[in-house]
Scaffold this motif. Structure first.
Motif, short mmCIF file in Angstrom:
data_model
loop_
_atom_site.label_atom_id
_atom_site.label_comp_id
_atom_site.label_asym_id
_atom_site.label_seq_id
_atom_site.Cartn_x
_atom_site.Cartn_y
_atom_site.Cartn_z
N ASP A 31 3.85 16.11 24.53
CA ASP A 31 3.75 16.23 23.08
C ASP A 31 5.13 16.25 22.44
O ASP A 31 5.88 17.20 22.60
CB ASP A 31 2.97 17.50 22.71
CG ASP A 31 2.86 17.65 21.20
OD1 ASP A 31 2.85 16.62 20.50
OD2 ASP A 31 2.80 18.79 20.72
N GLU A 32 5.43 15.20 21.71
CA GLU A 32 6.67 15.12 20.96
C GLU A 32 6.39 14.87 19.49
O GLU A 32 7.24 14.34 18.77
CB GLU A 32 7.58 14.02 21.55
CG GLU A 32 7.99 14.31 22.98
CD GLU A 32 8.81 13.19 23.61
OE1 GLU A 32 9.24 13.38 24.77
OE2 GLU A 32 9.01 12.14 22.97
N THR A 33 5.21 15.25 19.06
CA THR A 33 4.90 15.10 17.63
C THR A 33 5.71 16.12 16.85
O THR A 33 5.95 17.23 17.33
CB THR A 33 3.40 15.34 17.36
OG1 THR A 33 3.03 16.62 17.85
CG2 THR A 33 2.54 14.28 18.05
N LEU A 108 2.73 10.09 12.85
CA LEU A 108 1.72 9.88 13.89
C LEU A 108 0.89 8.65 13.55
O LEU A 108 0.54 8.44 12.38
CB LEU A 108 0.83 11.14 13.97
CG LEU A 108 -0.30 11.23 14.98
CD1 LEU A 108 0.24 11.17 16.41
CD2 LEU A 108 -1.07 12.53 14.77
N GLY A 129 2.86 2.54 20.52
CA GLY A 129 3.77 3.68 20.59
C GLY A 129 5.12 3.29 21.17
O GLY A 129 6.17 3.65 20.65
N PRO A 135 4.85 8.66 17.81
CA PRO A 135 3.71 9.18 18.57
C PRO A 135 2.41 8.48 18.18
O PRO A 135 2.14 8.26 17.00
CB PRO A 135 3.67 10.66 18.17
CG PRO A 135 5.09 10.98 17.82
CD PRO A 135 5.63 9.73 17.17
N HIS A 187 1.41 7.47 23.21
CA HIS A 187 2.81 7.68 23.52
C HIS A 187 3.31 8.93 22.80
O HIS A 187 2.92 9.20 21.66
CB HIS A 187 3.61 6.45 23.04
CG HIS A 187 5.08 6.48 23.38
ND1 HIS A 187 5.55 6.75 24.65
CD2 HIS A 187 6.18 6.24 22.62
CE1 HIS A 187 6.88 6.68 24.64
NE2 HIS A 187 7.28 6.38 23.42
N ARG A 188 4.16 9.70 23.47
CA ARG A 188 4.80 10.89 22.90
C ARG A 188 3.79 11.91 22.36
O ARG A 188 4.00 12.54 21.31
CB ARG A 188 5.78 10.49 21.79
CG ARG A 188 6.85 9.53 22.29
CD ARG A 188 7.89 9.25 21.23
NE ARG A 188 8.69 10.43 20.98
CZ ARG A 188 9.62 10.53 20.02
NH1 ARG A 188 9.83 9.52 19.23
NH2 ARG A 188 10.31 11.63 19.88
N ILE A 189 2.68 12.07 23.09
CA ILE A 189 1.67 13.07 22.73
C ILE A 189 0.94 13.42 24.02
O ILE A 189 1.03 12.68 25.00
CB ILE A 189 0.71 12.51 21.65
CG1 ILE A 189 -0.06 13.64 20.95
CG2 ILE A 189 -0.24 11.49 22.24
CD1 ILE A 189 -0.77 13.18 19.69
#
Length: 232
Positions: A31-33, A108, A129, A135, A187-189
């Motif tokens: 998780d990079e949100t 997002l 993503g 994300p 991606h990134r989540i």
DNA sequence: GCGACAG
DNA sequence: ATCTTGTCGC
């Protein structure tokens, strides 16, 4: 928002598959949100019955109020044939163009289709993503790969979607007694966060408000009832 | 080998 | 995805 493509779009099936296998190494499943998530965008494409014409729509919503903040649409044509598993290659070029016309960069992106829950673990949500760095996650209406036990009928219930012994997504009940949707990371989540957002975004219907807005707008633009931001 | 196959 | 009639329910 700025999007820099590092390479041209593949034109053959073999090149497309090679591209997926290469780019999937860049997917980050953590998780990079941003906290808090302030804006969330829905992405969808409408197709013409008997022409290669298509309309892509992006709708940016305020994550808290779900108010529409900005939209972007593109009408264009596609050359890449529709192949299950290679969906991104005929849908994403128009989507990327629509995203480029956006004044703001969404926190997002919600895709209409799968991310990780894909035969090569690289569905369009992962692809978008990686291309944008934003994300993403996918909410699909039907299963593509994997098996699941039907979740309880209450809204918010869910069960894992498992493919080849691996959890690739979740079957999520977004409305009491209504068919589940299938959530997977892009991606990134992470999956838990993607699931949470799915429930938050499904306030009244089976599908997220983001997807519903983008779906409606893309159809209106394709039908000519609304003029697109860009035509090409 | 045969069928299934996001949108 | 898109096409399409009717039907059920809020």
């Amino acid at each position: 928002m700025e999007i820099r493509l590092r390479e041209p779009w593949p034109t053959t099936v073999a090149d497309a598959v090679e591209t997926q296998l290469r780019l999937r190494g860049e997917v980050r499943a953590v998780d990079e949100t941003p906290r808090p998530v302030r804006t969330v965008a829905g992405v969808d494409v409408a197709y013409d019955r008997n022409s290669p014409r298509l309309a892509a729509a992006v709708v940016v919503l305020d994550h808290t109020t779900l108010e529409v903040l900005e939209t972007s649409t593109v009408v264009t044509t596609t050359e890449f044939p529709y192949e299950p598993g290679l969906f991104a290659f005929w849908e994403l070029p128009a989507v990327v163009e629509a995203l480029r016309r956006l004044r703001t960069t969404p926190d997002l992106l919600v895709c209409d289709g799968h991310g990780l829950a894909h035969p090569r673990r690289f569905g369009l949500a992962c692809h978008l993503g990686v291309l944008t760095g934003v994300p993403t996650f996918g909410v699909a209406k039907t299963v593509f790969v994997g098996e699941f036990v039907p979740p309880a009928s209450k809204r918010g219930s869910w069960s894992p979607l498992v493919a080849d012994g691996e959890v690739v997504g979740a079957a999520v009940r977004t409305r009491d007694g209504v068919k589940p949707v299938f959530v997977s990371i892009g991606h990134r989540i992470d999956l838990d966060t993607a699931r949470d957002h799915t429930i938050t975004l499904c306030t009244k219907y089976r599908l997220p408000e983001t997807t519903r807005h983008a779906d409606h707008l893309s159809r209106e633009v394709l039908a000519g009832r609304i003029s697109p931001s860009v035509e090409g």
